[in-house]
Motif scaffolding. Structure first.
Motif, PDB file in Angstrom:
ATOM      1  N   SER A  40       0.824  -1.215   0.000  1.00 56.01           N
ATOM      2  CA  SER A  40       0.000   0.000   0.000  1.00 56.01           C
ATOM      3  C   SER A  40       0.856   1.263   0.000  1.00 56.01           C
ATOM      4  N   TRP A  41       1.859   1.281   0.868  1.00 57.90           N
ATOM      5  CA  TRP A  41       2.711   2.463   0.966  1.00 57.90           C
ATOM      6  C   TRP A  41       3.577   2.628  -0.286  1.00 57.90           C
ATOM      7  N   ALA A  42       4.060   1.535  -0.852  1.00 60.33           N
ATOM      8  CA  ALA A  42       4.866   1.628  -2.073  1.00 60.33           C
ATOM      9  C   ALA A  42       4.031   2.198  -3.220  1.00 60.33           C
ATOM     10  N   ALA A  43       2.773   1.780  -3.304  1.00 62.92           N
ATOM     11  CA  ALA A  43       1.884   2.311  -4.342  1.00 62.92           C
ATOM     12  C   ALA A  43       1.590   3.787  -4.092  1.00 62.92           C
ATOM     13  N   VAL A  71      20.482   0.609  -6.813  1.00 59.88           N
ATOM     14  CA  VAL A  71      21.583  -0.200  -6.284  1.00 59.88           C
ATOM     15  C   VAL A  71      21.714   0.039  -4.781  1.00 59.88           C
ATOM     16  N   TYR A  72      21.701   1.302  -4.382  1.00 60.56           N
ATOM     17  CA  TYR A  72      21.754   1.617  -2.956  1.00 60.56           C
ATOM     18  C   TYR A  72      20.531   1.035  -2.239  1.00 60.56           C
ATOM     19  N   ALA A  73      19.367   1.197  -2.830  1.00 61.96           N
ATOM     20  CA  ALA A  73      18.133   0.709  -2.202  1.00 61.96           C
ATOM     21  C   ALA A  73      18.226  -0.775  -1.875  1.00 61.96           C
ATOM     22  N   TYR A 106      11.297   0.816  -1.045  1.00 59.80           N
ATOM     23  CA  TYR A 106      11.454   0.269  -2.398  1.00 59.80           C
ATOM     24  C   TYR A 106      12.012  -1.155  -2.333  1.00 59.80           C
ATOM     25  N   ARG A 107      13.058  -1.346  -1.536  1.00 62.84           N
ATOM     26  CA  ARG A 107      13.653  -2.684  -1.420  1.00 62.84           C
ATOM     27  C   ARG A 107      12.635  -3.683  -0.880  1.00 62.84           C
ATOM     28  N   MET A 113       8.025  -8.048   0.554  1.00 64.71           N
ATOM     29  CA  MET A 113       7.812  -8.131   2.002  1.00 64.71           C
ATOM     30  C   MET A 113       6.458  -7.506   2.317  1.00 64.71           C
ATOM     31  N   PRO A 114       5.700  -8.077   3.231  1.00 65.11           N
ATOM     32  CA  PRO A 114       4.386  -7.527   3.529  1.00 65.11           C
ATOM     33  C   PRO A 114       4.418  -6.295   4.440  1.00 65.11           C
ATOM     34  N   GLN A 115       5.436  -6.198   5.317  1.00 62.42           N
ATOM     35  CA  GLN A 115       5.459  -5.102   6.280  1.00 62.42           C
ATOM     36  C   GLN A 115       6.885  -4.621   6.535  1.00 62.42           C
ATOM     37  N   LEU A 116       6.971  -3.385   7.024  1.00 62.71           N
ATOM     38  CA  LEU A 116       8.228  -2.797   7.486  1.00 62.71           C
ATOM     39  C   LEU A 116       7.979  -2.149   8.842  1.00 62.71           C
TER      40      LEU A 116
END
Length: 147
Positions: A40-43, A71-73, A106-107, A113-116
């Motif tokens: 959701s947050w990535a979108a 690359v950094y991400a 982004y990574r 992954m579902p959550q951070l």
């Protein structure tokens, strides 16, 4: 001896948010992390369309396709919580705004992954780290609530 880390700022409209000050607030007042929903947050942050070869839209709050170092991400530490502020405009209820961790988000999205983990700043803390870009750092503009 390592040199001090340079201050980091997140720019959003007429404001800049001091990441260094946010981290200092969190260190001074530790809190539990909260999970955010990565897809959701990535979108919402426009990350899900960055790699499209024929993009026809631009995200209003996220990075441009050439503004995110992929690359950094992909080397970022996903255990480090991202930081979400809660700015309020003209007396409206505070709204969540990702101010630190776009590369980690982004990574996490690319790795499905579902959550951070997230540190959430209060609206009051958000005011302490928010500065006006016209006036410069150290000059927060506080808009009084509408009556």
């Amino acid at each position: 001896m390592t040199s001090p880390r340079p201050q980091q700022w997140f720019h959003f409209g007429p404001w800049v948010f001091s990441i260094h000050a946010a981290e200092a607030l969190i260190a001074a007042q530790p809190r539990d992390t909260r999970p955010i929903d990565v897809p959701s947050w990535a979108a919402a942050f426009g990350l899900t369309h960055l790699d499209e070869p024929h993009r026809s839209s631009v995200s209003l709050i996220g990075p441009t396709s050439d503004g995110l170092d992929r690359v950094y991400a992909m080397s970022t530490d996903l255990a480090k919580p991202i930081i979400v502020a809660q700015p309020s405009v003209n007396g409206h209820p505070p709204a969540p705004l990702l101010i630190d961790g776009a590369h980690r988000l982004y990574r996490a999205w690319r790795k499905q992954m579902p959550q951070l983990p997230t540190w959430l700043l209060t609206p009051e803390e958000t005011l302490l780290i928010r500065h006006n870009t016209v006036l410069g750092p150290g000059h927060a503009v506080i808009i009084p609530p509408s009556v």
